[in-house]
Design an enzyme around this catalytic site. Structure first.
Site, short mmCIF file in Angstrom:
data_model
loop_
_atom_site.label_atom_id
_atom_site.label_comp_id
_atom_site.label_asym_id
_atom_site.label_seq_id
_atom_site.Cartn_x
_atom_site.Cartn_y
_atom_site.Cartn_z
N GLU A 246 0.81 -1.22 0.00
CA GLU A 246 0.00 0.00 0.00
C GLU A 246 0.85 1.28 0.00
O GLU A 246 0.84 2.05 0.96
CB GLU A 246 -0.96 -0.02 1.18
CG GLU A 246 -1.92 -1.21 1.11
CD GLU A 246 -3.00 -1.21 2.16
OE1 GLU A 246 -2.92 -0.42 3.12
OE2 GLU A 246 -3.95 -2.01 2.03
N GLU A 349 -4.19 -8.78 -1.50
CA GLU A 349 -4.74 -8.58 -0.16
C GLU A 349 -6.15 -8.03 -0.24
O GLU A 349 -6.46 -7.19 -1.08
CB GLU A 349 -3.87 -7.61 0.64
CG GLU A 349 -4.36 -7.35 2.06
CD GLU A 349 -3.56 -6.27 2.76
OE1 GLU A 349 -2.31 -6.27 2.62
OE2 GLU A 349 -4.16 -5.43 3.45
#
Length: 498
Positions: A246, A349
């Protein structure tokens, strides 16, 4: 047939399917490790179809519910609902399906009684007794799903002379080894960092974003290679890494910000060359590793530079679903696949946000997974990696209170395992779509049904169909002018195997 305590078929699964998958140019495929699945021999009429069902307000949980037979149909009527499947039109080759083996999962697992540990391992990683996970992700030192922040080096050690994964030897490394053993070694594992050590960052903090200090970029690149070599010395093969988890999120937990240009330059000037120089050039590097929203901008920026692009195996992306529902931006993934067909897509994810114990049996959990997985596979994903494989009754442990759902939760007070319906929804894919499977053409004639389909290395076809509505639907599985009539219960998912 033998059914276990979860209502799950455990005895006859070896007679079902095992799996490999092309609708895109041949250049987009990875070199298959398994032989090309054979084409069907031409005769569909008279073949049987095994149906496995998970449905709300029933006891069906990946249960064998019926056996159907293909009959000649020809042109269907406009009023007849069909799912059209064409095994001759093939798309991407599947890498695998699985979840994340985090510190939190390992710590919860260690609290289980031995019998429940065995049940857990079989439920996930045994292809016959369970749902056959064969793809996993793990964190490079700590992430939010660790009991505390930690690194593999002492503070300020730029030369990494103190590097050690001894922290992971207490819980995570033994946990991963058990998973590998249960999967009989047929398991693909990749690692992702959430943050460099604090001294390598502009904010001197592993948490709250910050950026990598330019003068420590080489030291950080070396860190990845030391992690891979250390884990492999422990008997855990590492297939690949992502550059950064991220990279556009400033979080309360471990996080580090990279613009698209930052990631491009770190990859081409440091990480890629370092991996190659350290004899790890065969390890795969995944770029982006974040949400579907900015995926095209990130990919187009990195891949426009040939020096960076040469090190990119593929593109990772995430999904988080609010309970209110929302736009999942599948078209962005499809655009990347169409624009850059030589770079595989991998879901790295995701889960449903905002853990509340009272929602642990909410049927929407599984349906969010089903919708995401069907669309991601149809948009070209070669792998799908859920978030934590196991959490406790609070959705943790988590050192910043960022609790989440998992397909299986453990009540650490009683030692019991709680199977959410997302476990079964994922299982409709992972059990019946095996590494090396090839995705094939699949098209429902009504929007009430979602579908995707694959042909496995042994030639078995698996078609996954989801009914996300409140009504029972009668429809036909249609292949080459032959059809088998199917009934889908409200809020159900089915895998049909022939």
């Amino acid at each position: 047939m033998k059914i276990d305590r979860r209502g799950f078929l455990v005895a006859s699964s070896s007679a079902l399917v095992l799996g490999k998958s092309k609708l895109v140019p041949a250049a987009s495929e990875q070199p298959p490790e398994n032989p090309e699945p054979p084409q069907l021999d031409g005769k569909i009429q008279g073949r049987t179809v095994a149906v496995y069902t998970t449905a709300d307000k029933t006891n069906h949980r990946l249960s064998p519910t019926e056996t159907l037979t293909f009959k000649r149909m020809g042109q269907p009527l406009e009023t007849q609902i069909c799912v059209f499947v064409d095994p001759s039109k093939r798309a991407q080759t599947m890498l695998g399906i699985g979840g994340a083996l985090t510190d939190s999962s390992a710590e919860v697992y260690a609290k289980l009684p031995a019998a429940k540990q065995r049940e857990f391992m079989d439920a996930y990683f045994d292809a016959d007794k369970g749902i056959g996970y064969n793809l996993g992700r793990t964190n490079i030192h700590s992430c939010d799903f660790s009991s505390a922040s930690y690194t593999y080096v002492t503070e300020g050690d730029k030369e990494l002379k103190s590097f050690s994964v001894s922290h992971d030897k207490q819980f995570r490394i033994p946990f991963i080894k058990q998973a590998l053993a249960t999967a009989k070694g047929k398991f693909t594992l990749f690692g992702s960092p959430w943050s460099p050590p604090a001294f390598m960052k502009t904010n001197n903090d592993m948490l709250h974003g910050g950026k990598l200090r330019p003068e420590l970029a080489q030291s950080w690149a070396n860190y990845y290679t030391k992690f891979i070599k250390a884990y492999e010395r422990e008997g855990i093969p590492i297939w690949g890494i992502s550059v950064q988890n991220e990279p556009m999120a400033t979080q309360r937990w471990e996080s580090c910000i990279y613009s698209a240009e930052d990631e491009r330059d770190f990859l081409k000037n440091y990480l890629g060359p370092t991996m190659k120089r350290e004899g790890l050039g065969d390890k795969k590097i995944i770029a982006w590793d974040h949400n579907r929203d900015l995926i095209y901008q990130r990919v187009s920026t990195i891949l426009a530079d040939p020096k960076a692009a040469q090190y990119v195996w593929g593109i990772g992306f995430h999904w988080y679903e609010p309970w209110s529902g929302g736009e999942m931006m599948f078209d962005n993934v499809r655009l990347v696949r169409e624009t850059y067909p030589n770079k595989p897509l991998i879901f790295t994810e995701g889960t449903v946000d905002s853990f509340k114990a009272e929602d642990i049996r909410n049927w929407r959990l599984g349906e969010y997974y089903g919708r995401s997985m069907i669309n991601d596979f149809n948009d070209g994903a070669v792998g799908w990696t859920d978030w934590n494989v196991l959490l406790d009754e609070q959705g943790g442990p988590n050192h910043v209170g960022n609790f989440c759902f998992a397909p299986i939760h453990a009540d650490t007070k009683t030692g019991e395992l709680i199977y959410t319906n997302s476990y079964y929804y994922i299982g409709h894919f992972s059990k019946f779509v095996r590494p090396g499977a090839r995705r094939i053409a699949s098209s429902p004639s009504r929007s009430a049904l979602l579908s995707t389909a694959f042909v496995n290395p042994d030639g078995k076809v698996s078609v996954v169909v989801m009914n996300k509505g409140d009504a029972k639907i009668s429809w036909f599985l249609w292949v080459d002018g032959n059809a088998a009539e199917v009934t889908s219960l409200p809020h159900s998912i089915q895998t049909l195997v022939f």
